[in-house]
Design a protein around this motif. Structure first.
Motif, PDB file in Angstrom:
ATOM      1  N   HIS A 184       0.826  -1.211   0.000  1.00 31.42           N
ATOM      2  CA  HIS A 184       0.000   0.000   0.000  1.00 31.42           C
ATOM      3  C   HIS A 184       0.861   1.263   0.000  1.00 31.42           C
ATOM      4  N   CYS A 185       2.010   1.213   0.625  1.00 32.85           N
ATOM      5  CA  CYS A 185       2.933   2.347   0.572  1.00 32.85           C
ATOM      6  C   CYS A 185       3.467   2.530  -0.850  1.00 32.85           C
ATOM      7  N   ARG A 186       3.763   1.432  -1.520  1.00 31.96           N
ATOM      8  CA  ARG A 186       4.198   1.529  -2.923  1.00 31.96           C
ATOM      9  C   ARG A 186       3.100   2.152  -3.783  1.00 31.96           C
ATOM     10  N   GLU A 187       1.862   1.709  -3.567  1.00 32.84           N
ATOM     11  CA  GLU A 187       0.739   2.245  -4.341  1.00 32.84           C
ATOM     12  C   GLU A 187       0.555   3.739  -4.116  1.00 32.84           C
ATOM     13  N   ARG A 188       0.899   4.212  -2.925  1.00 34.14           N
ATOM     14  CA  ARG A 188       0.793   5.643  -2.617  1.00 34.14           C
ATOM     15  C   ARG A 188       2.071   6.396  -2.979  1.00 34.14           C
ATOM     16  N   ASP A 189       3.007   5.715  -3.641  1.00 27.99           N
ATOM     17  CA  ASP A 189       4.259   6.302  -4.110  1.00 27.99           C
ATOM     18  C   ASP A 189       5.112   6.855  -2.970  1.00 27.99           C
ATOM     19  N   CYS A 190       5.130   6.139  -1.850  1.00 28.99           N
ATOM     20  CA  CYS A 190       5.973   6.547  -0.726  1.00 28.99           C
ATOM     21  C   CYS A 190       7.433   6.314  -1.059  1.00 28.99           C
ATOM     22  N   PHE A 191       8.275   7.177  -0.538  1.00 28.58           N
ATOM     23  CA  PHE A 191       9.721   7.082  -0.700  1.00 28.58           C
ATOM     24  C   PHE A 191      10.287   5.941   0.131  1.00 28.58           C
ATOM     25  N   LEU A 192       9.727   5.753   1.305  1.00 33.25           N
ATOM     26  CA  LEU A 192      10.173   4.689   2.196  1.00 33.25           C
ATOM     27  C   LEU A 192       9.053   4.335   3.156  1.00 33.25           C
ATOM     28  N   VAL A 193       9.249   3.229   3.833  1.00 37.48           N
ATOM     29  CA  VAL A 193       8.339   2.794   4.889  1.00 37.48           C
ATOM     30  C   VAL A 193       9.167   2.678   6.156  1.00 37.48           C
ATOM     31  N   GLN A 194       8.619   3.160   7.243  1.00 44.63           N
ATOM     32  CA  GLN A 194       9.317   3.063   8.516  1.00 44.63           C
ATOM     33  C   GLN A 194       8.351   2.495   9.546  1.00 44.63           C
ATOM     34  N   LEU A 195       8.915   1.952  10.595  1.00 46.17           N
ATOM     35  CA  LEU A 195       8.078   1.482  11.689  1.00 46.17           C
ATOM     36  C   LEU A 195       8.806   1.720  12.981  1.00 46.17           C
ATOM     37  N   ILE A 196       8.038   1.688  14.043  1.00 43.38           N
ATOM     38  CA  ILE A 196       8.628   1.842  15.363  1.00 43.38           C
ATOM     39  C   ILE A 196       8.359   0.576  16.158  1.00 43.38           C
ATOM     40  N   SER A 197       9.290   0.259  17.023  1.00 38.71           N
ATOM     41  CA  SER A 197       9.166  -0.907  17.877  1.00 38.71           C
ATOM     42  C   SER A 197       9.947  -0.631  19.156  1.00 38.71           C
ATOM     43  N   ALA A 224      10.503  -9.095  18.069  1.00 32.79           N
ATOM     44  CA  ALA A 224       9.960  -8.293  16.967  1.00 32.79           C
ATOM     45  C   ALA A 224      11.090  -7.760  16.094  1.00 32.79           C
ATOM     46  N   HIS A 225      12.178  -7.350  16.698  1.00 28.17           N
ATOM     47  CA  HIS A 225      13.312  -6.827  15.923  1.00 28.17           C
ATOM     48  C   HIS A 225      13.880  -7.914  15.011  1.00 28.17           C
ATOM     49  N   ARG A 226      14.004  -9.125  15.533  1.00 24.81           N
ATOM     50  CA  ARG A 226      14.490 -10.232  14.699  1.00 24.81           C
ATOM     51  C   ARG A 226      13.518 -10.495  13.543  1.00 24.81           C
ATOM     52  N   PHE A 227      12.213 -10.420  13.827  1.00 27.55           N
ATOM     53  CA  PHE A 227      11.197 -10.615  12.798  1.00 27.55           C
ATOM     54  C   PHE A 227      11.362  -9.590  11.683  1.00 27.55           C
ATOM     55  N   TYR A 228      11.459  -8.309  12.026  1.00 25.21           N
ATOM     56  CA  TYR A 228      11.590  -7.269  11.000  1.00 25.21           C
ATOM     57  C   TYR A 228      12.895  -7.405  10.226  1.00 25.21           C
ATOM     58  N   GLN A 229      13.970  -7.727  10.908  1.00 28.85           N
ATOM     59  CA  GLN A 229      15.243  -7.897  10.210  1.00 28.85           C
ATOM     60  C   GLN A 229      15.193  -9.092   9.264  1.00 28.85           C
ATOM     61  N   ARG A 230      14.511 -10.146   9.656  1.00 25.77           N
ATOM     62  CA  ARG A 230      14.347 -11.303   8.775  1.00 25.77           C
ATOM     63  C   ARG A 230      13.594 -10.920   7.498  1.00 25.77           C
ATOM     64  N   LEU A 231      12.707  -9.929   7.597  1.00 25.38           N
ATOM     65  CA  LEU A 231      11.948  -9.464   6.440  1.00 25.38           C
ATOM     66  C   LEU A 231      12.722  -8.445   5.596  1.00 25.38           C
ATOM     67  N   GLY A 232      13.950  -8.124   6.014  1.00 28.01           N
ATOM     68  CA  GLY A 232      14.767  -7.204   5.224  1.00 28.01           C
ATOM     69  C   GLY A 232      14.818  -5.781   5.746  1.00 28.01           C
ATOM     70  N   TRP A 233      14.184  -5.515   6.857  1.00 29.34           N
ATOM     71  CA  TRP A 233      14.212  -4.175   7.446  1.00 29.34           C
ATOM     72  C   TRP A 233      15.544  -3.993   8.171  1.00 29.34           C
ATOM     73  N   SER A 234      16.017  -2.752   8.250  1.00 29.56           N
ATOM     74  CA  SER A 234      17.260  -2.487   8.964  1.00 29.56           C
ATOM     75  C   SER A 234      17.024  -1.464  10.066  1.00 29.56           C
ATOM     76  N   LYS A 235      17.759  -1.637  11.159  1.00 24.60           N
ATOM     77  CA  LYS A 235      17.732  -0.631  12.216  1.00 24.60           C
ATOM     78  C   LYS A 235      18.485   0.584  11.694  1.00 24.60           C
ATOM     79  N   SER A 236      17.807   1.722  11.670  1.00 22.41           N
ATOM     80  CA  SER A 236      18.428   2.879  11.042  1.00 22.41           C
ATOM     81  C   SER A 236      18.481   4.113  11.921  1.00 22.41           C
ATOM     82  N   HIS A 237      17.659   4.181  12.938  1.00 22.70           N
ATOM     83  CA  HIS A 237      17.583   5.387  13.743  1.00 22.70           C
ATOM     84  C   HIS A 237      17.435   5.025  15.221  1.00 22.70           C
ATOM     85  N   VAL A 238      17.707   5.984  16.045  1.00 18.50           N
ATOM     86  CA  VAL A 238      17.409   5.882  17.462  1.00 18.50           C
ATOM     87  C   VAL A 238      16.254   6.833  17.715  1.00 18.50           C
ATOM     88  N   GLY A 239      15.210   6.353  18.359  1.00 20.13           N
ATOM     89  CA  GLY A 239      14.048   7.187  18.606  1.00 20.13           C
ATOM     90  C   GLY A 239      14.005   7.681  20.039  1.00 20.13           C
TER      91      GLY A 239
END
Length: 154
Positions: A110-123, A130-145
């Protein structure tokens, strides 16, 4: 897994969504009274906003997953939009069966359909599984919140 239907939530889904949020232990008493009218008010606000989608994933008629997807405009990256995924939940008795991956894939599409530049999530930093789950899907830890609590919830 073929019976999983992912769609925008409707009001009848709200009790099941609140039950999944209440299963959360961070913090344990965050969701305590599903009859509280503030949940209905929040639901109505979310579904009325074209940049918000409250998602329900149903299996054989039972709501077993949810997330909230927000579309955020920004000036950075030449005015690019981004998708924000929050409150991802799969019913405790159905975790580890691929439903979470299907739910995340739905949101990313749905983010692709809306032409988003990126998708982010918080955990929460405490959610190692959950972090292992997201990393397994190809997500990377990129920021400190950071968060600044302005008040206690009513």
């Amino acid at each position: 897994m073929t019976g999983l239907a992912i769609r925008e939530a409707v009001l009848d889904d709200l009790p099941a969504i609140l039950a999944m949020l209440a299963q959360d232990t961070l913090p344990a008493d965050r969701e305590t009274d599903p009859a509280d009218p503030r949940y209905r008010a929040a639901f109505d606000t979310i579904v009325a906003d074209p940049n918000q989608i409250l998602v329900a994933a149903a299996l054989n008629g039972r709501v077993v997953g949810t997330l909230q997807l927000s579309f955020l405009p920004g000036l950075s990256f030449r005015g690019a939009w981004r998708g924000q995924i929050e409150a991802v939940r799969i019913a405790a008795d159905l975790r580890g069966r691929g439903y979470g991956e299907r739910l995340i894939d739905w949101a990313v599409e749905h983010c692709r359909e809306r032409d988003c530049f990126l998708v982010q999530l918080i955990s929460s930093s405490q959610r190692a599984d959950a972090h292992r789950f997201y990393q397994r899907l190809g997500w990377s830890k990129s920021h400190v919140g950071f968060k600044l609590k302005l008040r206690e919830p009513n």
